[in-house]
Motif scaffolding. Structure first.
Motif, PDB file in Angstrom:
ATOM      1  N   ALA A  72     -11.700  -3.732  -6.821  1.00 13.50           N
ATOM      2  CA  ALA A  72     -12.696  -4.160  -5.235  1.00 13.50           C
ATOM      3  C   ALA A  72     -12.984  -2.992  -5.117  1.00 13.50           C
ATOM      4  O   ALA A  72     -13.770  -2.226  -3.591  1.00 13.50           O
ATOM      5  CB  ALA A  72     -11.689  -4.518  -4.726  1.00 13.50           C
ATOM      6  N   LYS A  73     -12.157  -1.571  -4.957  1.00 12.24           N
ATOM      7  CA  LYS A  73     -12.462  -0.302  -4.270  1.00 12.24           C
ATOM      8  C   LYS A  73     -13.951   0.647  -4.901  1.00 12.24           C
ATOM      9  O   LYS A  73     -14.434   1.382  -4.719  1.00 12.24           O
ATOM     10  CB  LYS A  73     -11.244   0.546  -4.499  1.00 12.24           C
ATOM     11  CG  LYS A  73     -10.000  -0.009  -3.871  1.00 12.24           C
ATOM     12  CD  LYS A  73      -8.888   1.277  -4.383  1.00 12.24           C
ATOM     13  CE  LYS A  73      -7.470   0.951  -3.239  1.00 12.24           C
ATOM     14  NZ  LYS A  73      -5.893   1.482  -3.495  1.00 12.24           N
ATOM     15  N   LEU A  74     -14.039   0.274  -6.348  1.00 11.52           N
ATOM     16  CA  LEU A  74     -14.998   1.176  -7.081  1.00 11.52           C
ATOM     17  C   LEU A  74     -16.497   0.292  -6.447  1.00 11.52           C
ATOM     18  O   LEU A  74     -17.613   0.690  -5.879  1.00 11.52           O
ATOM     19  CB  LEU A  74     -14.998   0.733  -8.443  1.00 11.52           C
ATOM     20  CG  LEU A  74     -14.173   1.675  -8.964  1.00 11.52           C
ATOM     21  CD1 LEU A  74     -14.149   1.073 -10.406  1.00 11.52           C
ATOM     22  CD2 LEU A  74     -14.024   2.580  -8.972  1.00 11.52           C
ATOM     23  N   ASP A  75     -16.479  -1.381  -5.591  1.00  8.09           N
ATOM     24  CA  ASP A  75     -17.671  -1.368  -5.213  1.00  8.09           C
ATOM     25  C   ASP A  75     -17.338  -1.378  -3.589  1.00  8.09           C
ATOM     26  O   ASP A  75     -18.372  -2.081  -3.090  1.00  8.09           O
ATOM     27  CB  ASP A  75     -17.582  -2.793  -5.047  1.00  8.09           C
ATOM     28  CG  ASP A  75     -16.823  -3.671  -6.542  1.00  8.09           C
ATOM     29  OD1 ASP A  75     -18.283  -2.965  -7.406  1.00  8.09           O
ATOM     30  OD2 ASP A  75     -17.164  -5.043  -7.081  1.00  8.09           O
ATOM     31  N   GLY A  76     -16.807  -0.452  -2.731  1.00 15.61           N
ATOM     32  CA  GLY A  76     -16.742   0.149  -2.082  1.00 15.61           C
ATOM     33  C   GLY A  76     -16.314  -0.763  -1.019  1.00 15.61           C
ATOM     34  O   GLY A  76     -16.341  -0.856   0.226  1.00 15.61           O
ATOM     35  N   ALA A  77     -14.987  -1.547  -1.114  1.00 13.45           N
ATOM     36  CA  ALA A  77     -14.240  -2.550  -0.454  1.00 13.45           C
ATOM     37  C   ALA A  77     -13.179  -1.648   0.721  1.00 13.45           C
ATOM     38  O   ALA A  77     -12.316  -0.681  -0.050  1.00 13.45           O
ATOM     39  CB  ALA A  77     -14.061  -3.900  -0.792  1.00 13.45           C
ATOM     40  N   GLY A  78     -13.317  -1.559   2.182  1.00 12.76           N
ATOM     41  CA  GLY A  78     -12.167  -0.958   2.666  1.00 12.76           C
ATOM     42  C   GLY A  78     -10.940  -2.231   2.604  1.00 12.76           C
ATOM     43  O   GLY A  78     -10.926  -2.757   2.297  1.00 12.76           O
ATOM     44  N   PHE A  79     -10.278  -1.358   3.256  1.00  9.72           N
ATOM     45  CA  PHE A  79      -8.746  -2.665   3.257  1.00  9.72           C
ATOM     46  C   PHE A  79      -8.938  -3.635   3.716  1.00  9.72           C
ATOM     47  O   PHE A  79      -8.357  -4.221   3.113  1.00  9.72           O
ATOM     48  CB  PHE A  79      -7.701  -0.867   4.590  1.00  9.72           C
ATOM     49  CG  PHE A  79      -6.345  -1.709   4.928  1.00  9.72           C
ATOM     50  CD1 PHE A  79      -5.905  -1.000   3.333  1.00  9.72           C
ATOM     51  CD2 PHE A  79      -6.299  -2.255   5.571  1.00  9.72           C
ATOM     52  CE1 PHE A  79      -3.738  -1.544   3.941  1.00  9.72           C
ATOM     53  CE2 PHE A  79      -4.630  -3.143   5.962  1.00  9.72           C
ATOM     54  CZ  PHE A  79      -3.595  -3.056   5.123  1.00  9.72           C
ATOM     55  N   GLU A 126       0.503  -0.959   0.026  1.00  9.41           N
ATOM     56  CA  GLU A 126      -0.050  -0.013  -0.013  1.00  9.41           C
ATOM     57  C   GLU A 126       0.471   1.385   0.254  1.00  9.41           C
ATOM     58  O   GLU A 126       0.381   2.164  -0.211  1.00  9.41           O
ATOM     59  CB  GLU A 126      -1.287   0.003   1.306  1.00  9.41           C
ATOM     60  CG  GLU A 126      -1.555  -0.831   1.340  1.00  9.41           C
ATOM     61  CD  GLU A 126      -3.101  -0.982   0.286  1.00  9.41           C
ATOM     62  OE1 GLU A 126      -3.411   0.543  -0.324  1.00  9.41           O
ATOM     63  OE2 GLU A 126      -3.917  -1.318   0.031  1.00  9.41           O
ATOM     64  N   THR A 127       2.010   1.457   0.643  1.00 10.50           N
ATOM     65  CA  THR A 127       3.203   2.319   0.182  1.00 10.50           C
ATOM     66  C   THR A 127       3.642   2.500  -0.924  1.00 10.50           C
ATOM     67  O   THR A 127       3.959   1.627  -1.607  1.00 10.50           O
ATOM     68  CB  THR A 127       4.270   1.651   1.548  1.00 10.50           C
ATOM     69  OG1 THR A 127       4.314   1.349   2.780  1.00 10.50           O
ATOM     70  CG2 THR A 127       5.005   3.090   1.306  1.00 10.50           C
ATOM     71  N   LYS A 128       3.094   3.093  -2.046  1.00  2.00           N
ATOM     72  CA  LYS A 128       3.191   4.251  -3.247  1.00  2.00           C
ATOM     73  C   LYS A 128       4.742   4.761  -3.233  1.00  2.00           C
ATOM     74  O   LYS A 128       5.418   4.763  -4.526  1.00  2.00           O
ATOM     75  CB  LYS A 128       2.381   5.254  -3.499  1.00  2.00           C
ATOM     76  CG  LYS A 128       0.643   4.022  -3.646  1.00  2.00           C
ATOM     77  CD  LYS A 128       0.592   3.211  -3.930  1.00  2.00           C
ATOM     78  CE  LYS A 128      -0.983   2.657  -4.019  1.00  2.00           C
ATOM     79  NZ  LYS A 128      -0.663   1.189  -4.379  1.00  2.00           N
ATOM     80  N   LYS A 129       5.191   5.969  -2.135  1.00  2.51           N
ATOM     81  CA  LYS A 129       6.060   6.419  -2.471  1.00  2.51           C
ATOM     82  C   LYS A 129       7.745   4.766  -1.271  1.00  2.51           C
ATOM     83  O   LYS A 129       7.519   4.599  -0.780  1.00  2.51           O
ATOM     84  CB  LYS A 129       6.536   7.465  -1.625  1.00  2.51           C
ATOM     85  CG  LYS A 129       5.840   8.519  -2.778  1.00  2.51           C
ATOM     86  CD  LYS A 129       5.356   9.735  -2.029  1.00  2.51           C
ATOM     87  CE  LYS A 129       4.358  11.021  -2.710  1.00  2.51           C
ATOM     88  NZ  LYS A 129       4.804  12.145  -2.673  1.00  2.51           N
ATOM     89  N   GLY A 130       8.332   4.989  -1.607  1.00  2.00           N
ATOM     90  CA  GLY A 130      10.351   5.051  -1.209  1.00  2.00           C
ATOM     91  C   GLY A 130       9.831   2.954  -0.928  1.00  2.00           C
ATOM     92  O   GLY A 130      10.052   2.804  -0.124  1.00  2.00           O
TER      93      GLY A 130
END
Length: 263
Positions: free
Chosen positions: A155-162, A60-64
């Motif tokens: 999944a995010k578009l369907d509203g699924a959380g982390f 989930e970390t996009k940077k570094g």
């Protein structure tokens, strides 16, 4: 291997059958070592869960990402004697860790990490987990990075959380890798902890026999007590136990493959 099995069935060149195995299995020190190896196996689910969680956080970390992945993996490539020596200094009764705990007013957490028989084995398990977790993180993260991003976006578009996303998508995708890692760590706990014990306890398995493992028992009989036949018998028992773990892994892999093909 042929020589090992042959030596386990002889004494000074004479055939004795299973007598060496009977002597080894009746030795309380060997059974204590096996029990400690079994207790170390309890650390496998813990280190697997930590590796999975860290891998998800890094995913989930996009940077570094490259930097953090290298930092997490660094302990795994360190030599075991180096790790053992460093932690042996840090975890002394009056070492830096206990001094820091006392300074923070956390006296209740300042243990005699390597000198208390009730704590020493778990301290060793913690050191092993610290070193091994990076291997699992890299394995799991590498598998996660091959999963199509479209699945996570859907999944995010369907509203699924982390938690829902990783429970329903990540876990099924990394199941095979997690199984491999767990078996690998189980083999480590059964037959690859000698270096830690030898360096941290000066080859004694102390305090008392609190950290004696089956490998140390084999080493003592082979090179200290000059009883190579007993060492060979103990090594065969350890080898067979390791093969059981390998067989379990292949069985899990076959079941997973059959399930995948049926779907």
């Amino acid at each position: 291997m042929v020589t090992l099995f042959g030596q386990s069935l002889t004494y000074q060149g004479d055939w004795v059958g299973l007598e060496n195995f009977q002597l080894v299995l009746s030795d309380p020190l060997f059974t204590t070592g096996l029990r400690h190896n079994f207790l170390l196996l309890l650390a496998v689910p813990v280190v697997t869960a930590v590796a999975l969680l860290v891998a998800i956080v890094l995913f989930e970390t996009k940077k570094g990402l490259g930097f953090f992945r290298a930092v997490v993996f660094m302990p795994y490539i360190l030599a075991v004697p180096v790790v053992a020596v460093v932690f042996g200094q840090l975890l002394q009764r009056n070492g830096p860790i206990n001094q820091a705990l006392h300074a923070l007013g956390l006296d209740m957490f300042a243990f005699d990490w390597l000198g208390d028989p009730n704590v020493a084995l778990w301290t060793m398990a913690g050191i092993i987990m610290w070193k091994e977790v990076g291997f699992g993180v890299v394995l799991i993260l590498a598998r996660m990075l091959t999963v199509s991003t479209e699945i996570y976006e859907a999944a995010k578009l369907d509203g699924a959380g982390f938690w829902r996303t990783h429970w329903s998508i990540t876990l099924p995708q990394v199941g095979g890798i997690v199984a491999f890692y767990m078996v690998n760590e189980a083999i480590t706990m059964v037959s690859w902890v000698f270096n830690y014990v030898y360096v941290l306890t000066n080859g004694q398995g102390g305090p008392g026999d609190a950290t004696v493992v089956s490998e140390l028992y084999i080493y003592r009989n082979a090179f200290q007590y000059m009883q190579p036949e007993l060492a060979a018998a103990a090594a065969v028992i350890l080898f067979l136990g390791t093969m059981v773990l390998v067989a379990v892994f292949f069985h899990m892999q076959r079941r997973s493959l059959r399930r995948t093909l049926s779907e």
